[in-house]
Write an enzyme that holds these catalytic residues in place. Structure first.
Site, PDB file in Angstrom:
ATOM      1  N   THR A  49      43.110 -12.400  -0.342  1.00 27.36           N
ATOM      2  CA  THR A  49      41.667 -12.169  -0.312  1.00 27.36           C
ATOM      3  C   THR A  49      41.123 -12.341  -1.730  1.00 27.36           C
ATOM      4  OG1 THR A  49      41.653  -9.796  -0.839  1.00 27.36           O
ATOM      5  CG2 THR A  49      42.154 -10.409   1.448  1.00 27.36           C
ATOM      6  N   CYS A  50      39.828 -12.087  -1.898  1.00 27.10           N
ATOM      7  CA  CYS A  50      39.253 -12.232  -3.238  1.00 27.10           C
ATOM      8  C   CYS A  50      39.785 -11.180  -4.202  1.00 27.10           C
ATOM      9  CB  CYS A  50      37.730 -12.160  -3.172  1.00 27.10           C
ATOM     10  SG  CYS A  50      37.076 -10.600  -2.561  1.00 27.10           S
ATOM     11  N   ASN A  51      40.300 -10.068  -3.673  1.00 30.16           N
ATOM     12  CA  ASN A  51      40.756  -8.986  -4.545  1.00 30.16           C
ATOM     13  C   ASN A  51      42.264  -8.817  -4.596  1.00 30.16           C
ATOM     14  OD1 ASN A  51      38.333  -8.021  -5.629  1.00 30.16           O
ATOM     15  ND2 ASN A  51      37.855  -6.946  -3.731  1.00 30.16           N
ATOM     16  N   ARG A  52      43.000  -9.506  -3.746  1.00 29.11           N
ATOM     17  CA  ARG A  52      44.456  -9.323  -3.748  1.00 29.11           C
ATOM     18  C   ARG A  52      45.165 -10.515  -3.129  1.00 29.11           C
ATOM     19  NH1 ARG A  52      45.869  -4.522  -2.270  1.00 29.11           N
ATOM     20  NH2 ARG A  52      43.738  -3.688  -2.296  1.00 29.11           N
ATOM     21  N   SER A 109      41.436  -0.496  -1.664  1.00 36.26           N
ATOM     22  CA  SER A 109      40.405  -1.507  -1.895  1.00 36.26           C
ATOM     23  C   SER A 109      39.571  -1.193  -3.121  1.00 36.26           C
ATOM     24  CB  SER A 109      39.483  -1.607  -0.668  1.00 36.26           C
ATOM     25  OG  SER A 109      40.184  -2.063   0.463  1.00 36.26           O
ATOM     26  N   PRO A 115      35.742  -1.485   5.389  1.00 36.49           N
ATOM     27  CA  PRO A 115      36.393  -1.878   6.644  1.00 36.49           C
ATOM     28  C   PRO A 115      36.827  -3.337   6.712  1.00 36.49           C
ATOM     29  CG  PRO A 115      34.017  -1.791   6.948  1.00 36.49           C
ATOM     30  CD  PRO A 115      34.283  -1.348   5.533  1.00 36.49           C
ATOM     31  N   GLN A 120      40.967  -8.661   7.571  1.00 33.36           N
ATOM     32  CA  GLN A 120      41.713  -9.641   6.780  1.00 33.36           C
ATOM     33  C   GLN A 120      43.220  -9.465   6.975  1.00 33.36           C
ATOM     34  OE1 GLN A 120      39.822  -8.469   3.132  1.00 33.36           O
ATOM     35  NE2 GLN A 120      38.468 -10.242   3.099  1.00 33.36           N
ATOM     36  N   GLY A 191      30.486 -17.337   5.278  1.00 33.84           N
ATOM     37  CA  GLY A 191      31.592 -16.516   5.757  1.00 33.84           C
ATOM     38  C   GLY A 191      31.193 -15.069   5.982  1.00 33.84           C
ATOM     39  N   GLU A 192      32.203 -14.231   6.180  1.00 28.57           N
ATOM     40  CA  GLU A 192      31.965 -12.830   6.531  1.00 28.57           C
ATOM     41  C   GLU A 192      31.179 -12.087   5.457  1.00 28.57           C
ATOM     42  OE1 GLU A 192      34.574  -8.846   7.752  1.00 28.57           O
ATOM     43  OE2 GLU A 192      35.566 -10.745   7.326  1.00 28.57           O
TER      44      GLU A 192
END
Length: 418
Positions: A49-52, A109, A115, A120, A191-192
């Site tokens: 994801t963008c953070n991990r 997170s 949520p 993801q 996107g989401e």
């Protein structure tokens, strides 16, 4: 077999490094195939994801397993190990189980309790299912983690206040502009995350929204819902001049908005200020854009301070959620340990069934030859008893010779003698 989690996230690395270890969605199947070609890997899930970026694995335990997996990660992304070693974290066994449950529940997170991460994680799991990349233990772990996330969501107030990266981006816009009703917002992507941003802006009376996407079709449904105009990325250059706020989140591997494009835009806008929020990883907007006068550029990492302000309400709920994770991870590890005995139990039952069949066949043959039935049964039970107690008797004798009282007690318990 052991369970592992290897990863890098917003806590351990800046976006400039995280974007270099992203697994793009369209190549995730290829990455999984490559990962499972490693001799020690039995099953794997890649969460990016963008953070991990995290690898969840079931592996055959080896002394150099960490080095092997880091080498694979670096070779896949064409990185040197020294570039990422200090930013990587490694969890094994119960720690890996707890980590996944915390991640799925939103406890790890950037926005505590958000949520979106659960969706993801489910998407990453589904990709491994499609590619037949799951071991039975890994599949059970992910299913259990989804249950844990649901418990955390329903039994605590972790999701009571609506905070997310999208929310933080919109909060930033509201802090800078007195009224969102009078500004033009350009959303790049469909996107989401952009969906969340668009709905939030609509609910806060933004009158003019434009959604730029690679294809119009993907963006049209969202545009209809929030009352926005749709353009393609090819029209981005000419549309930027009208935008007071730009919020971008695409899956592009290269920047979409560059310094040259923004220099032309600012000139056409006569240097009216612009707020630009880049919540994509890899970044959609070249970092050099932030150095231009009258451009206020924020990345995912810059949103951290805004997000911290919204955490207070969730911290008490997080304590309760951590308790749920601890309980559920302990239960899962107990199940996992029990699985190590399954094969032994299966072999033991098969051995007993084979012995029963052998003894029964001999007894029936003796009866058919006219031997006394009662005598045959007596002989059968005598031989069966001797065969069944032979191995335990040898183990008891050896434990006694070794003076191993613990093993003696375990054997007594196993044989039901106490």
């Amino acid at each position: 077999m052991t369970l592992l989690a290897l990863g890098i996230n917003h806590k351990t690395a800046p976006v400039s490094l995280r974007e270099r270890v992203v697994f793009s969605q369209d190549k995730l199947g290829v990455a999984l195939d490559s990962l499972l070609q490693q001799p020690l890997v039995q099953g794997g899930v890649v969460l990016s994801t963008c953070n991990r970026t995290e690898l969840y694995l079931s592996v055959d335990e080896q002394e150099n397993q960490r080095e092997q997996l880091i080498r694979w990660l670096c070779e896949y992304h064409q990185l040197r190990p020294e570039e990422v070693n200090s930013s990587l974290y490694w969890h094994q066994g119960n720690a890996a189980v707890s980590h996944l449950m915390r991640v799925a529940s939103g406890l790890d997170s950037l926005v505590l309790g958000e949520p979106q991460i659960l969706g993801q994680v489910k998407k990453a799991f589904a990709e491994s299912q499609r590619g037949h990349s799951l071991s039975s233990e890994l599949e059970r772990l992910f299913q259990k983690s989804f249950t844990v996330a649901k418990r955390v969501r329903t039994e605590t107030d972790i999701g009571a206040s609506a905070v997310s990266v999208a929310f933080a981006a919109c909060t930033l816009a509201r802090q800078i502009f007195e009224s969102l009703a009078d500004v033009t917002v350009l959303l790049v992507g469909a996107g989401e995350t952009i969906e969340l941003v668009a709905r939030y802006l609509r609910d806060h009376n933004v009158q003019k929204m434009v959604i730029a996407n690679r294809t119009r079709e993907r963006a049209q449904a969202l545009a209809t819902e929030v009352g926005a105009e749709v353009i393609t990325l090819a029209e981005l250059d000419e549309q930027l001049v009208h935008a007071d706020i730009v919020i971008s989140s695409t899956a592009s591997t290269l920047p979409i908005i560059g310094k040259g494009m923004m220099e032309r835009t600012l000139k056409a806008r006569r240097n009216q200020p612009m707020l630009m929020v880049d919540i994509a990883v890899p970044r959609d907007i070249e970092p050099e854009v932030g150095k231009l006068p009258n451009v206020y550029l924020y990345s995912v990492d810059d949103l951290h301070a805004i997000i911290q302000h919204n955490l207070a309400q969730r911290k008490a709920a997080a304590v309760q959620a951590e308790s749920i994770v601890q309980q559920e991870s302990s239960d899962f590890m107990a199940w996992l340990r029990a699985q190590s005995a399954v094969e032994t139990i299966r072999d033991y039952r098969a051995q007993a069934d084979e012995l029963r069949a052998e003894m029964t066949a001999k007894a029936l043959a003796a009866i058919q030859q006219g031997n006394d039935v009662e005598a045959v049964i007596q002989e059968l039970t005598h031989r069966l008893t001797n065969r069944l107690i032979h191995a335990p008797t040898k183990s008891l004798q050896q434990a006694a010779r070794d003076g191993d009282q613990n093993r003696l007690q375990i054997l007594r318990d196993s044989l039901g003698l106490d």
